[in-house]
Write an enzyme that holds these catalytic residues in place. Structure first.
Site, PDB file in Angstrom:
ATOM      1  N   SER A 151      -5.405   0.284  11.252  1.00  0.00           N
ATOM      2  CA  SER A 151      -4.552   0.269  10.077  1.00  0.00           C
ATOM      3  C   SER A 151      -3.791   1.577   9.994  1.00  0.00           C
ATOM      4  O   SER A 151      -4.255   2.625  10.474  1.00  0.00           O
ATOM      5  CB  SER A 151      -5.414   0.100   8.823  1.00  0.00           C
ATOM      6  OG  SER A 151      -4.690   0.446   7.668  1.00  0.00           O
ATOM      7  N   CYS A 204       0.835  -1.213   0.000  1.00  0.00           N
ATOM      8  CA  CYS A 204       0.000   0.000   0.000  1.00  0.00           C
ATOM      9  C   CYS A 204       0.864   1.255   0.000  1.00  0.00           C
ATOM     10  O   CYS A 204       1.821   1.365   0.758  1.00  0.00           O
ATOM     11  CB  CYS A 204      -0.916  -0.003   1.207  1.00  0.00           C
ATOM     12  SG  CYS A 204      -2.026  -1.423   1.255  1.00  0.00           S
TER      13      CYS A 204
END
Length: 587
Positions: free
Chosen positions: A489, A211
């Site tokens: 997260s 990511c």
């Protein structure tokens, strides 16, 4: 002609390659095409988390081949092996997330067992997704071998195609998977059509790599450089870039230099280097998960470096690197602006870096930064004298609701939104909270409490991105707060407090909260409190049964729940180096 054999008197591989008694062992090596010279060279484990689960890991196999070239060029014998990884983006929002943090321990354990079982002399570890990075670094420090870490690289940012029928907010800008999680909330709120969601999901992640924002993977990649286990700027290049192979070759060569100089992982990972790493997390607005992983890496070295210590450093470190999710840019942009070396040069200007720490290059941090020619660009990396904010992008909280501390990411949050008071709305699991969010069964101004999601209670200390992203997608990210004994997260934004400790399963105050209790969160003062007297909390604790059952009564998650310690110390599953009675390299 064979070169002079390596003196293996002090190398673990002597146990499998040297002397008449090892003839059976050598026969196995000949069976794999190795020659006499290769057998008697130093042996280097090349550990990779390659798999086909997600784009974060898919490029690691190619990079491992490049590492092996570097080892061979340096006069070593590389032996590649793989270990598991659980990719958080795929595991997010369902039962799979329970496996995520437990996988960190499994990675460290399996790398340790492979290295011990085959008596490798050094380790080059390649990792791509969140928990695989700290897991690999933990194994290096646990074994105390000469070690070099290399990140698989970030994903390239996505773009909505020209002319696509998507809302204005998704056009002409970089997209990441964070946008997709938040798009789900937008879709549920009726602000995004099925067709637009379909377009976005096809373009948000256009390549291999982890990511792209300063989420957990890129945060820990920056840590690998700052702590000294990775070569300078090696974490920056995106996964598809061919230059990653050059960094991989250089990492293989570097580990041979470390063997020659007997520079081991614990020579690199010290209290000072951990502080350097925490500085870089803070100034880049990194993931709150660093507050869990840095203490765990320290644990492997026998250094007590707790969540509180990490947060203390966060508190007085300026935030000056403008990265998603709080800012505008992604890992590719940071790389092109000069990467971690330029960030550390800015920290050095303010006297916030320990320059005498040794690194995987064999040089000190100071020597490495002297060689760095780049400077802050004022766009991605601001000059430290003109930061985005004067304190770190991640801060610690402590109070009667979290005696062991908690953590919140404030990067990108306006100061007026860093204090929040509201009544509690309590949920016993993430699933219950997410269902309520989907149904809008909560009120503006509330503090959503999600408990029983800690390391032991979960089990697994799940991340809450699905819930927090849905809140943001509904436009409620600034209108409610959320606290949990679980994690968030690195892509989470809004007033979301994680790692509340002690966790509910261990009888922490979060287990005692009831709907309507007034909670105050103050990221400026660093406090987290519930408006209850000590006497009332004690009364509730006495009445607390603490016998909540889970369905995990056997298997890996049961085992993890029995062994795992407090998040304050990194949620580790063994006593650590402070209790060890031998070092692998010295056996």
């Amino acid at each position: 002609m064979l070169k002079k054999p390596t003196d293996k008197t002090n190398l673990p591989s002597r146990h499998v390659t040297e002397g008449p008694a090892r003839a059976p062992h050598r026969s196995y090596f000949y069976a794999m095409g190795l020659g006499e010279e290769e057998i008697h060279q130093p042996w280097v484990g090349v550990a990779t988390c390659w798999n086909e689960a997600a784009p974060c890991n898919i490029a690691l196999n190619r990079q491992a081949q490049a590492v092996k070239l570097g080892v061979k060029q340096g006069g070593g014998t590389p032996r590649e092996f793989t270990t598991i990884t659980v990719t958080d983006g795929i595991a997010m929002g369902h039962e799979g997330m329970r496996s995520s943090l437990a996988s960190r321990e499994a990675i460290a354990d399996t790398v340790e067992l492979t290295m011990r079982g085959h008596c490798y002399d050094a380790l080059v570890g390649l990792a791509g997704c969140d928990k695989s990075l700290p897991g690999m670094m933990m194994a290096m420090v646990r074994l105390n071998t000469p070690s070099v870490f290399i990140y698989g690289g970030s994903i390239l940012p996505g773009k909505a195609p020209a002319g696509a029928d998507v809302p204005e907010e998704y056009r002409d800008r970089d997209l990441t998977v964070q946008d997709m999680f938040e798009a789900v909330g937008n879709h549920q709120a009726g602000n995004l059509s099925d067709a637009a969601l379909d377009v976005l999901e096809r373009v948000a992640c256009p390549s291999a790599g982890a990511c792209g924002g300063q989420f957990t993977a890129n945060t820990m990649a920056c840590v690998s450089e700052a702590i000294g286990l990775a070569l300078p700027n090696s974490s920056g290049a995106p996964a598809p870039y061919e230059s990653r192979d050059q960094y991989s070759i250089a990492s293989g060569a570097a580990v041979m230099n470390l063997i020659e100089k007997n520079i081991r992982a614990r020579d690199v990972v010290t209290r000072k280097s951990l502080e350097n790493a925490a500085r870089v997390v803070a100034c880049t607005g990194g993931s709150t998960n660093a507050g869990l992983h840095l203490p765990a890496i320290a644990h492997e070295a026998g250094i007590e470096f707790t969540l509180e210590d990490v947060c203390e450093i966060f508190r007085d470190t300026p935030y000056f690197v403008d990265l998603k999710p709080g800012g505008q840019y992604v890992a590719k942009d940071l790389y092109e602006a000069g990467g971690v070396p330029v960030v550390m040069k800015e920290l050095r200007k303010a006297g916030l870096i320990h320059e005498d720490c040794i690194t995987a290059t064999g040089k000190t941090i100071g020597e490495t930064l002297d060689e760095c020619k780049g400077d802050a660009d004022g766009r991605v990396i601001y000059p430290i004298e003109n930061p985005l904010s004067k304190t770190g992008g991640v801060v610690g909280l402590k109070g009667n609701l979290a005696p062991d501390g908690a953590i919140v990411k404030v990067a990108g949050m306006e100061v007026q939104h860093q204090i929040f008071t509201g009544p509690a709305r309590v949920f016993e699991s993430e699933e219950d909270a997410f269902a309520a969010v989907q149904e809008r069964a909560y009120e503006e101004g509330e503090v959503i409490v999600i408990r029983n999601e800690g390391p032991a209670g979960g089990p697994g200390m799940r991340e809450m991105l699905t819930t927090t992203a849905a809140l943001s997608g509904q436009g409620m990210g600034k209108k409610v707060a959320l606290i949990t004994d679980g994690r968030f997260s690195g892509a989470t934004r809004g007033f979301c407090v994680g790692h509340v400790g002690p966790e509910a399963a261990h009888g922490g105050p979060i287990a005692l909260i009831k709907d309507g209790d007034v909670i105050t969160l103050n990221a400026i003062e660093g406090t987290i409190s519930v408006d209850l007297s000590d006497e009332e909390l004690a009364t509730r604790k006495e009445a607390w049964k603490g016998d909540r059952e889970t369905i995990y009564a056997s298997g890996a998650l049961w085992k993890y729940a029995q062994l795992v310690g407090s998040a304050k110390y990194g949620a580790c599953t063994h006593p650590g180096a402070s209790q060890e009675k031998h070092i692998y390299m010295d056996l």
